[in-house]
Design a protein around this motif. Structure first.
Motif, PDB file in Angstrom:
ATOM      1  N   LYS A   1     -27.213 -42.563 -15.134  1.00 17.50           N
ATOM      2  CA  LYS A   1     -28.231 -42.178 -14.162  1.00 17.50           C
ATOM      3  C   LYS A   1     -28.132 -40.701 -13.808  1.00 17.50           C
ATOM      4  O   LYS A   1     -27.049 -40.191 -13.543  1.00 17.50           O
ATOM      5  N   TRP A   2     -29.275 -40.015 -13.800  1.00 17.47           N
ATOM      6  CA  TRP A   2     -29.368 -38.625 -13.337  1.00 17.47           C
ATOM      7  C   TRP A   2     -30.452 -38.481 -12.277  1.00 17.47           C
ATOM      8  O   TRP A   2     -31.492 -39.157 -12.330  1.00 17.47           O
ATOM      9  N   ILE A   3     -30.211 -37.601 -11.341  1.00 14.99           N
ATOM     10  CA  ILE A   3     -31.285 -37.003 -10.539  1.00 14.99           C
ATOM     11  C   ILE A   3     -31.173 -35.504 -10.802  1.00 14.99           C
ATOM     12  O   ILE A   3     -30.440 -34.795 -10.101  1.00 14.99           O
ATOM     13  N   PRO A   4     -31.819 -35.008 -11.843  1.00 16.46           N
ATOM     14  CA  PRO A   4     -31.623 -33.620 -12.274  1.00 16.46           C
ATOM     15  C   PRO A   4     -31.840 -32.591 -11.175  1.00 16.46           C
ATOM     16  O   PRO A   4     -31.134 -31.576 -11.117  1.00 16.46           O
ATOM     17  N   SER A   5     -32.788 -32.871 -10.293  1.00 16.20           N
ATOM     18  CA  SER A   5     -33.181 -31.894  -9.273  1.00 16.20           C
ATOM     19  C   SER A   5     -32.141 -31.680  -8.195  1.00 16.20           C
ATOM     20  O   SER A   5     -32.193 -30.684  -7.474  1.00 16.20           O
ATOM     21  N   ILE A   6     -31.173 -32.587  -8.052  1.00 20.85           N
ATOM     22  CA  ILE A   6     -30.091 -32.355  -7.081  1.00 20.85           C
ATOM     23  C   ILE A   6     -28.733 -32.201  -7.772  1.00 20.85           C
ATOM     24  O   ILE A   6     -27.746 -31.847  -7.124  1.00 20.85           O
ATOM     25  N   MET A   7     -28.681 -32.456  -9.075  1.00 20.92           N
ATOM     26  CA  MET A   7     -27.417 -32.391  -9.808  1.00 20.92           C
ATOM     27  C   MET A   7     -27.263 -31.107 -10.620  1.00 20.92           C
ATOM     28  O   MET A   7     -26.257 -30.920 -11.300  1.00 20.92           O
ATOM     29  N   ASN A   8     -28.299 -30.241 -10.573  1.00 22.99           N
ATOM     30  CA  ASN A   8     -28.266 -28.994 -11.347  1.00 22.99           C
ATOM     31  C   ASN A   8     -28.248 -29.273 -12.851  1.00 22.99           C
ATOM     32  O   ASN A   8     -27.477 -28.680 -13.609  1.00 22.99           O
ATOM     33  N   ILE A   9     -29.129 -30.185 -13.266  1.00 22.74           N
ATOM     34  CA  ILE A   9     -29.257 -30.526 -14.684  1.00 22.74           C
ATOM     35  C   ILE A   9     -30.647 -30.142 -15.176  1.00 22.74           C
ATOM     36  O   ILE A   9     -31.654 -30.627 -14.649  1.00 22.74           O
TER      37      ILE A   9
ATOM     38  N   GLU B   1     -38.793 -34.850  -5.746  1.00 23.23           N
ATOM     39  CA  GLU B   1     -37.733 -35.559  -5.046  1.00 23.23           C
ATOM     40  C   GLU B   1     -37.770 -35.226  -3.563  1.00 23.23           C
ATOM     41  O   GLU B   1     -37.653 -34.052  -3.187  1.00 23.23           O
ATOM     42  N   LYS B   2     -37.939 -36.257  -2.709  1.00 24.06           N
ATOM     43  CA  LYS B   2     -38.024 -36.042  -1.266  1.00 24.06           C
ATOM     44  C   LYS B   2     -36.992 -36.845  -0.481  1.00 24.06           C
ATOM     45  O   LYS B   2     -37.030 -36.856   0.742  1.00 24.06           O
ATOM     46  N   SER B   3     -36.059 -37.503  -1.189  1.00 17.67           N
ATOM     47  CA  SER B   3     -35.082 -38.335  -0.495  1.00 17.67           C
ATOM     48  C   SER B   3     -33.854 -37.553  -0.045  1.00 17.67           C
ATOM     49  O   SER B   3     -33.016 -38.080   0.683  1.00 17.67           O
ATOM     50  N   PHE B   4     -33.755 -36.288  -0.483  1.00 14.52           N
ATOM     51  CA  PHE B   4     -32.587 -35.479  -0.155  1.00 14.52           C
ATOM     52  C   PHE B   4     -33.014 -34.233   0.609  1.00 14.52           C
ATOM     53  O   PHE B   4     -34.204 -33.930   0.730  1.00 14.52           O
ATOM     54  N   SER B   5     -32.019 -33.509   1.103  1.00 20.24           N
ATOM     55  CA  SER B   5     -32.329 -32.360   1.959  1.00 20.24           C
ATOM     56  C   SER B   5     -33.007 -31.227   1.187  1.00 20.24           C
ATOM     57  O   SER B   5     -33.795 -30.474   1.750  1.00 20.24           O
ATOM     58  N   HIS B   6     -32.697 -31.084  -0.100  1.00 20.17           N
ATOM     59  CA  HIS B   6     -33.417 -30.114  -0.925  1.00 20.17           C
ATOM     60  C   HIS B   6     -33.267 -30.499  -2.390  1.00 20.17           C
ATOM     61  O   HIS B   6     -32.353 -31.241  -2.760  1.00 20.17           O
ATOM     62  N   ALA B   7     -34.164 -29.999  -3.228  1.00 19.51           N
ATOM     63  CA  ALA B   7     -34.148 -30.344  -4.648  1.00 19.51           C
ATOM     64  C   ALA B   7     -34.850 -29.254  -5.451  1.00 19.51           C
ATOM     65  O   ALA B   7     -35.739 -28.565  -4.944  1.00 19.51           O
ATOM     66  N   VAL B   8     -34.442 -29.116  -6.721  1.00 25.20           N
ATOM     67  CA  VAL B   8     -35.079 -28.182  -7.652  1.00 25.20           C
ATOM     68  C   VAL B   8     -36.033 -29.018  -8.511  1.00 25.20           C
ATOM     69  O   VAL B   8     -35.652 -29.544  -9.563  1.00 25.20           O
ATOM     70  N   ASP B   9     -37.255 -29.145  -8.076  1.00 22.42           N
ATOM     71  CA  ASP B   9     -38.167 -30.120  -8.675  1.00 22.42           C
ATOM     72  C   ASP B   9     -38.560 -29.810 -10.116  1.00 22.42           C
ATOM     73  O   ASP B   9     -38.934 -30.730 -10.857  1.00 22.42           O
ATOM     74  N   GLU B  10     -38.468 -28.558 -10.542  1.00 24.88           N
ATOM     75  CA  GLU B  10     -38.844 -28.262 -11.928  1.00 24.88           C
ATOM     76  C   GLU B  10     -37.894 -28.932 -12.921  1.00 24.88           C
ATOM     77  O   GLU B  10     -38.268 -29.208 -14.063  1.00 24.88           O
ATOM     78  N   TYR B  11     -36.663 -29.231 -12.505  1.00 26.41           N
ATOM     79  CA  TYR B  11     -35.734 -29.926 -13.395  1.00 26.41           C
ATOM     80  C   TYR B  11     -36.137 -31.375 -13.619  1.00 26.41           C
ATOM     81  O   TYR B  11     -35.663 -32.010 -14.567  1.00 26.41           O
ATOM     82  N   ALA B  12     -36.972 -31.907 -12.756  1.00 30.22           N
ATOM     83  CA  ALA B  12     -37.448 -33.286 -12.907  1.00 30.22           C
ATOM     84  C   ALA B  12     -38.827 -33.358 -13.543  1.00 30.22           C
ATOM     85  O   ALA B  12     -39.508 -34.379 -13.473  1.00 30.22           O
ATOM     86  N   ASP B  13     -39.238 -32.274 -14.185  1.00 28.52           N
ATOM     87  CA  ASP B  13     -40.459 -32.263 -14.986  1.00 28.52           C
ATOM     88  C   ASP B  13     -40.247 -33.219 -16.156  1.00 28.52           C
ATOM     89  O   ASP B  13     -39.296 -33.059 -16.932  1.00 28.52           O
ATOM     90  N   PRO B  14     -41.082 -34.255 -16.313  1.00 33.79           N
ATOM     91  CA  PRO B  14     -40.855 -35.221 -17.393  1.00 33.79           C
ATOM     92  C   PRO B  14     -40.819 -34.592 -18.778  1.00 33.79           C
ATOM     93  O   PRO B  14     -40.138 -35.095 -19.682  1.00 33.79           O
ATOM     94  N   GLU B  15     -41.516 -33.479 -18.957  1.00 36.42           N
ATOM     95  CA  GLU B  15     -41.530 -32.850 -20.274  1.00 36.42           C
ATOM     96  C   GLU B  15     -40.159 -32.301 -20.667  1.00 36.42           C
ATOM     97  O   GLU B  15     -39.876 -32.094 -21.846  1.00 36.42           O
ATOM     98  N   ARG B  16     -39.288 -32.085 -19.698  1.00 27.19           N
ATOM     99  CA  ARG B  16     -37.935 -31.603 -20.014  1.00 27.19           C
ATOM    100  C   ARG B  16     -37.074 -32.705 -20.632  1.00 27.19           C
ATOM    101  O   ARG B  16     -35.977 -32.423 -21.116  1.00 27.19           O
ATOM    102  N   LEU B  17     -37.576 -33.927 -20.625  1.00 25.31           N
ATOM    103  CA  LEU B  17     -36.855 -35.034 -21.247  1.00 25.31           C
ATOM    104  C   LEU B  17     -37.125 -35.143 -22.751  1.00 25.31           C
ATOM    105  O   LEU B  17     -36.499 -35.947 -23.441  1.00 25.31           O
TER     106      LEU B  17
END
Length: 360
Positions: free
Chosen positions: A175-183, A211-227
């Motif tokens: 499991k990853w949440i890229p936007s909070i894990m710096n992936i 991602e809105k469940s955490f205090s902050h996130a880098v949402d571009e890392y969760a762009d589906p095209e990056r998969l």
């Protein structure tokens, strides 16, 4: 505001007047207690030597006490009984479900620096939530209804060794949440990690979309095209939430993942959290596409199933008033989620499909 107050009254009235276990009968998918929930979160504060932690930013955030309440524990109980009490209660609640047999409990690796002198090391200050693999592997082994979902940052120096180890421990996915894990999933430095995932038949469940469940996130890392890079290297990928909400490069993420689901046979999507108020109508839109329906996997995103985050009355444009009453009267949160998605016309095949099918 008037509409929201009306929904509050209806939700509370439904809970008190129609709280009956047999309310599920009306919307049972008809496959018995066989469903596997692919997407269940836990957290902890390190009590009971769990190794879990939450950084001060997340701990002091208004969301944190709400999450504890949703998980049916208090911070005082964690102190006295250890973080393990949360998993015990989760298993007990799941055991009372009439439809969901097992749940994948997700570990959560942290923020790992990818450059500088600390590259490959966990950055505890920037890690909002950390749930170690060892803890989840140990605790899930104690319960027949819980499965081990691992989490490994591919930038760790020993990422390949960690991946082999969790496979041996029985992990059914990473499991990853890229936007909070710096992936950045498109990073070519992760080639060996992806190749080993493909070799081990280890699926990747990756958060996609805002991602809105955490205090902050880098949402571009969760762009589906990056998969795409992982997919092209043969990894089976499950895009959490069908990449609903948010946008990248001026296009909404949901629109970005649709052609990918058509193109890549090894891309799937879970339907967790799609009944929440911030994701209205996405599930109904996805169900219009036969290809996407054939790629859907059941999940809840537990514990994010509480009012006012979700209510059957938010979906009254897609379900009947009778169904809204029935769903609102179901006590068990897993059964309630299944019934609502059934009312939204999620096919029985989706409830039958699971991550276990992907690793055979």
């Amino acid at each position: 505001m008037k509409k929201f107050i009306f929904i509050i009254i209806l939700t509370l009235t439904t809970s008190f007047m129609f709280s009956r276990d047999h309310a599920l009968d009306h919307l049972d998918p008809g496959i018995g207690k066989t469903i596997i929930d692919t997407h269940v979160h836990v957290a902890g504060l390190g009590y009971g030597d769990s190794g879990c932690f939450v950084n001060s930013e997340m701990h002091d955030n208004f969301r944190f006490p709400v999450y504890l309440w949703a998980m049916n524990v208090s911070e005082e109980e964690l102190v006295k009984k250890g973080d393990q009490i949360l998993i015990t209660r989760l298993s007990e609640s799941l055991s009372h479900s009439r439809s969901v047999k097992q749940a994948v409990i997700l570990a959560m690796d942290g923020y790992v620096d990818t450059s500088g002198e600390n590259a490959g090391k966990l950055n505890k200050t920037k890690t909002q939530v950390y749930v170690p693999n060892e803890y989840i592997a140990k605790e899930t082994s104690r319960y027949d209804n819980l499965l081990f979902g691992a989490s490994i940052h591919p930038g760790r120096k020993d990422a390949l060794a960690r991946l082999r180890k969790v496979k041996q421990q029985g992990a059914v996915l990473v499991k990853w949440i890229p936007s909070i894990m710096n992936i950045d999933p498109s990073n070519k430095q992760y080639k060996e990690f992806y190749e080993l995932m493909a070799e081990l038949k280890m699926p990747l469940l990756s958060h996609a979309g805002m991602e809105k469940s955490f205090s902050h996130a880098v949402d571009e890392y969760a762009d589906p095209e990056r998969l795409k890079y992982a997919l092209e290297l043969g990894v089976t990928v499950i895009a959490a939430h069908i990449a609903t909400t948010g946008e990248n490069e001026g296009q909404d993420n949901f629109s970005r993942i649709i052609p990918m689901l058509h193109k890549y046979p090894n891309l799937y999507a879970d339907i967790s959290s799609l009944t929440q108020i911030n994701k209205l109508n996405y599930l109904s839109r996805a169900l219009e596409d036969d290809v996407i329906k054939s790629k859907m996997i059941y999940g809840t995103d537990w514990p994010l199933q509480f009012f006012p985050l979700m209510s059957p009355w938010y979906h009254i444009n897609h379900i009947s008033i009778s169904d809204a009453f029935h769903v609102g009267g179901i006590r068990n949160q897993w059964d309630r989620d299944v019934a609502l998605k059934k009312a939204l016309r999620v096919p029985d095949d989706v409830f039958k499909r699971s991550v276990i099918d992907l690793i055979k």
